[in-house]
Design a protein around this motif. Sequence first.
Motif, PDB file in Angstrom:
ATOM      1  N   TYR A  56     -56.931  20.579  50.726  1.00  0.00           N
ATOM      2  CA  TYR A  56     -56.133  21.583  50.827  1.00  0.00           C
ATOM      3  C   TYR A  56     -54.914  21.893  50.102  1.00  0.00           C
ATOM      4  O   TYR A  56     -54.462  22.922  49.763  1.00  0.00           O
ATOM      5  CB  TYR A  56     -55.983  22.033  52.111  1.00  0.00           C
ATOM      6  N   THR A  59     -50.078  20.343  53.324  1.00  0.00           N
ATOM      7  CA  THR A  59     -50.446  20.062  54.731  1.00  0.00           C
ATOM      8  C   THR A  59     -48.924  20.246  55.547  1.00  0.00           C
ATOM      9  O   THR A  59     -47.891  20.297  55.093  1.00  0.00           O
ATOM     10  CB  THR A  59     -50.902  18.658  54.843  1.00  0.00           C
ATOM     11  N   ARG A 129     -65.346  24.531  55.099  1.00  0.00           N
ATOM     12  CA  ARG A 129     -65.255  24.328  53.902  1.00  0.00           C
ATOM     13  C   ARG A 129     -66.018  25.418  53.167  1.00  0.00           C
ATOM     14  O   ARG A 129     -65.390  26.036  52.146  1.00  0.00           O
ATOM     15  CB  ARG A 129     -65.634  23.117  53.590  1.00  0.00           C
ATOM     16  N   ASN A 132     -63.957  28.723  53.547  1.00  0.00           N
ATOM     17  CA  ASN A 132     -62.846  28.928  52.702  1.00  0.00           C
ATOM     18  C   ASN A 132     -63.004  28.498  51.238  1.00  0.00           C
ATOM     19  O   ASN A 132     -62.027  28.173  50.652  1.00  0.00           O
ATOM     20  CB  ASN A 132     -61.603  27.637  53.371  1.00  0.00           C
ATOM     21  N   VAL A 134     -63.956  25.753  49.899  1.00  0.00           N
ATOM     22  CA  VAL A 134     -63.192  24.487  49.519  1.00  0.00           C
ATOM     23  C   VAL A 134     -64.233  23.414  49.164  1.00  0.00           C
ATOM     24  O   VAL A 134     -65.238  23.215  49.849  1.00  0.00           O
ATOM     25  CB  VAL A 134     -62.382  23.870  50.804  1.00  0.00           C
TER      26      VAL A 134
END
Length: 155
Positions: A56, A59, A129, A132, A134
Amino acid sequence: MKALPSNLHIVYGKKRMRPKAKVRAIIPHAEWLDDPDLWNESGFVTETSEHLFKVYGNTCAIDRHLIGTLASEISLYVKCLVAIKKEEVVVEFNNGKTVGANPYVSIKNDAITKIVMLMNQLGMTPRDRLKNKVSEPTAEDEAIAELMLGPDAYR
């Protein structure tokens, strides 16, 4: 009309498509499933924190509480697995007069529910995931991220 390579969609203003990974990584086996003594709560916290940062990129310090709670719930799950292996799923109560489900089974099931909930909150499930968009960073992504830290990062 022939499809354009993904990098040319930027030039023509069309939706950019991500190139597919040439090599897909296989999920490694969690060694503690075979030997619960190998479960390492602090190692999990470190590994998870590093993973979330890589995936990501940003954090929050407050996430340490969620990650710590997740590690604690997995520790409880591991303890229940060990207890169930020792005592079996069905156990005797009242000096052998009553037979019933091992209480560790329901504790383990509650822990699983909490583990999945916490993983959802941290965006660690496959569904999250995908939702998003990701993916695991490649070695090239990590090298670029390291360069973007600038020269001060190497002092």
